[in-house]
Design a protein around this motif. Structure first.
Motif, PDB file in Angstrom:
ATOM      1  N   HIS A   2       2.075  44.452  10.661  1.00 24.56           N
ATOM      2  CA  HIS A   2       2.852  45.647  10.958  1.00 24.56           C
ATOM      3  C   HIS A   2       2.071  46.878  10.482  1.00 24.56           C
ATOM      4  O   HIS A   2       1.945  47.110   9.276  1.00 24.56           O
ATOM      5  N   PHE A  51      12.656  37.011  15.005  1.00 25.23           N
ATOM      6  CA  PHE A  51      12.913  37.909  13.869  1.00 25.23           C
ATOM      7  C   PHE A  51      13.009  37.119  12.574  1.00 25.23           C
ATOM      8  O   PHE A  51      12.402  37.485  11.561  1.00 25.23           O
ATOM      9  N   MET A  55      10.171  36.725   8.933  1.00 22.87           N
ATOM     10  CA  MET A  55      10.461  37.014   7.531  1.00 22.87           C
ATOM     11  C   MET A  55       9.733  36.052   6.593  1.00 22.87           C
ATOM     12  O   MET A  55       9.668  36.300   5.380  1.00 22.87           O
ATOM     13  N   GLN A  94      12.947  45.915  13.394  1.00 26.96           N
ATOM     14  CA  GLN A  94      12.246  45.900  12.104  1.00 26.96           C
ATOM     15  C   GLN A  94      11.887  47.306  11.653  1.00 26.96           C
ATOM     16  O   GLN A  94      12.048  47.654  10.477  1.00 26.96           O
ATOM     17  N   PHE A  98      14.911  48.053   9.212  1.00 28.99           N
ATOM     18  CA  PHE A  98      14.402  47.430   7.994  1.00 28.99           C
ATOM     19  C   PHE A  98      13.157  48.123   7.431  1.00 28.99           C
ATOM     20  O   PHE A  98      12.570  47.641   6.471  1.00 28.99           O
ATOM     21  N   ASP A 100      10.183  48.271   8.375  1.00 27.10           N
ATOM     22  CA  ASP A 100       9.023  47.386   8.402  1.00 27.10           C
ATOM     23  C   ASP A 100       8.178  47.738   9.613  1.00 27.10           C
ATOM     24  O   ASP A 100       8.526  47.409  10.746  1.00 27.10           O
ATOM     25  N   TYR A 280      14.106  44.562   3.948  1.00 31.60           N
ATOM     26  CA  TYR A 280      14.966  43.383   4.071  1.00 31.60           C
ATOM     27  C   TYR A 280      15.947  43.266   2.902  1.00 31.60           C
ATOM     28  O   TYR A 280      16.178  42.196   2.354  1.00 31.60           O
ATOM     29  N   GLY A 295      19.767  41.051  10.766  1.00 34.67           N
ATOM     30  CA  GLY A 295      18.661  41.247  11.685  1.00 34.67           C
ATOM     31  C   GLY A 295      18.686  40.280  12.845  1.00 34.67           C
ATOM     32  O   GLY A 295      18.446  40.659  14.009  1.00 34.67           O
ATOM     33  N   CYS A 299      19.105  41.595  16.628  1.00 37.09           N
ATOM     34  CA  CYS A 299      18.063  41.338  17.619  1.00 37.09           C
ATOM     35  C   CYS A 299      18.606  40.562  18.820  1.00 37.09           C
ATOM     36  O   CYS A 299      18.327  40.900  19.980  1.00 37.09           O
TER      37      CYS A 299
END
Length: 323
Positions: A2, A51, A55, A94, A98, A100, A280, A295, A299
């Motif tokens: 990311h 998703f 993690m 994300q 979150f 991210d 998260y 999440g 999603c």
């Protein structure tokens, strides 16, 4: 992988954003003819699963971890066009919920993971599937293995042309490809295992079963995907609620490379870092399993709503064309 804000210049980020938007728009256009209730449900389940599994950071070297990119897995289950849309939804959630992956870097992340990862993974697995005795799960694993360093190589090119910090390209290439080759092994193992289970539960329910055909399919073509959806849903809950607590805390491949080569400091703090679910749940004291379930649900719901909307538009256009 990311990418945070400010690794790339504003010009580079805008360019990747435009390229990503064009690719996603084309994927939506190509996916529309195959959209049915069943494919929408399968895509929603796949999106939630990707998703959840993203993690789960796993160690790949001393002080370095990796996680699923998901493009090859989404392609194997849904085909390349729905695969791009599925991973795009994951990356959007994300980044915007979150914290991210950067907001201005969202286009870059979509280009790397949703577009490059999916299309490279699909091209490789389709070629492998078309070989004599080609099998779905091994072909999917091979596509996943290649897709990760391919995305890393594209990042190297983007950073060399539009990075905000000067870094020797040779060193960046060596570091990124080496660590992401290792991450690709984990990606291959996860992708191959998931595809094997889905095909065992419902042969023909994954797009990889059609990968040896004359052209790329847009989605699974068999009957109601109840078995695969149940498997993906259970897997998503298990990953988000239970396994996420055991994820490796060490930096991922891009973060480790940035630290080693001295450009980690170029990243800007995420604009939404104060949200309750940022990192998260860590920012708001929320249990990671609860954040993961939110999440997964978000999603899956967004994918279902977006794809159902595309399907309805396709139906209206068909009715208009007949009239």
């Amino acid at each position: 992988m990311h990418v945070p804000d400010h690794f790339l210049t504003d010009t580079a980020s805008i360019t990747t954003g435009v390229a990503a938007a064009a690719a996603v728009g084309y994927a939506a256009y190509r996916a529309r003819p195959a959209l049915t209730r069943d494919t929408v449900v399968m895509a929603a389940a796949t999106t939630g699963f990707v998703f959840a599994v993203q993690m789960l950071n796993y160690p790949v070297a001393s002080g370095t971890s990796g996680h699923l990119m998901g493009g090859a897995l989404a392609a194997a289950l849904l085909g390349p066009w729905l695969g791009i849309l599925s991973v795009t939804v994951v990356l959007g959630v994300q980044s915007l919920v979150f914290a991210d992956g950067g907001i201005t870097a969202l286009g870059t992340n979509v280009l790397l993971m949703a577009v490059v990862g999916t299309l490279v993974g699909w091209a490789v697995m389709r070629g492998a599937r078309a070989l004599p005795r080609g099998r779905g799960a091994p072909a999917a694993a091979l596509g996943a293995l290649v897709s990760v360093p391919a995305a890393a190589a594209v990042f190297v090119g983007l950073f060399a042309l539009g990075g905000t910090v000067g870094v020797p390209v040779a060193e960046l290439t060596t570091q990124m490809l080496a660590v992401h080759a290792l991450i690709g092994i984990g990606e291959a193992a996860i992708t191959g295992a998931v595809v094997a289970v889905v095909l065992a539960v419902a042969p023909g329910a994954a797009a990889i079963d059609e990968a040896g055909a004359a052209g790329p399919v847009a989605a699974p073509v068999t009957g109601r995907p109840r078995g695969p959806v149940a498997v993906l849903g259970a897997g998503a809950v298990l990953a988000a609620v239970v396994l996420s607590s055991f994820a490796a805390a060490s930096p991922d491949g891009l973060e480790a490379t940035a630290s080693a080569l001295g450009f980690a400091g170029a990243a800007r703090d995420h604009a939404l870092a104060g949200l309750p679910l940022a990192d998260y749940g860590a920012a708001g004291g929320v249990f990671v399993g609860v954040a993961g379930l939110v999440g997964v649900a978000l999603c899956a719901a967004l994918a279902a709503v977006a794809l159902a909307g595309l399907a309805r538009r396709q139906d209206r256009e068909r009715v208009t064309a007949r009239a």
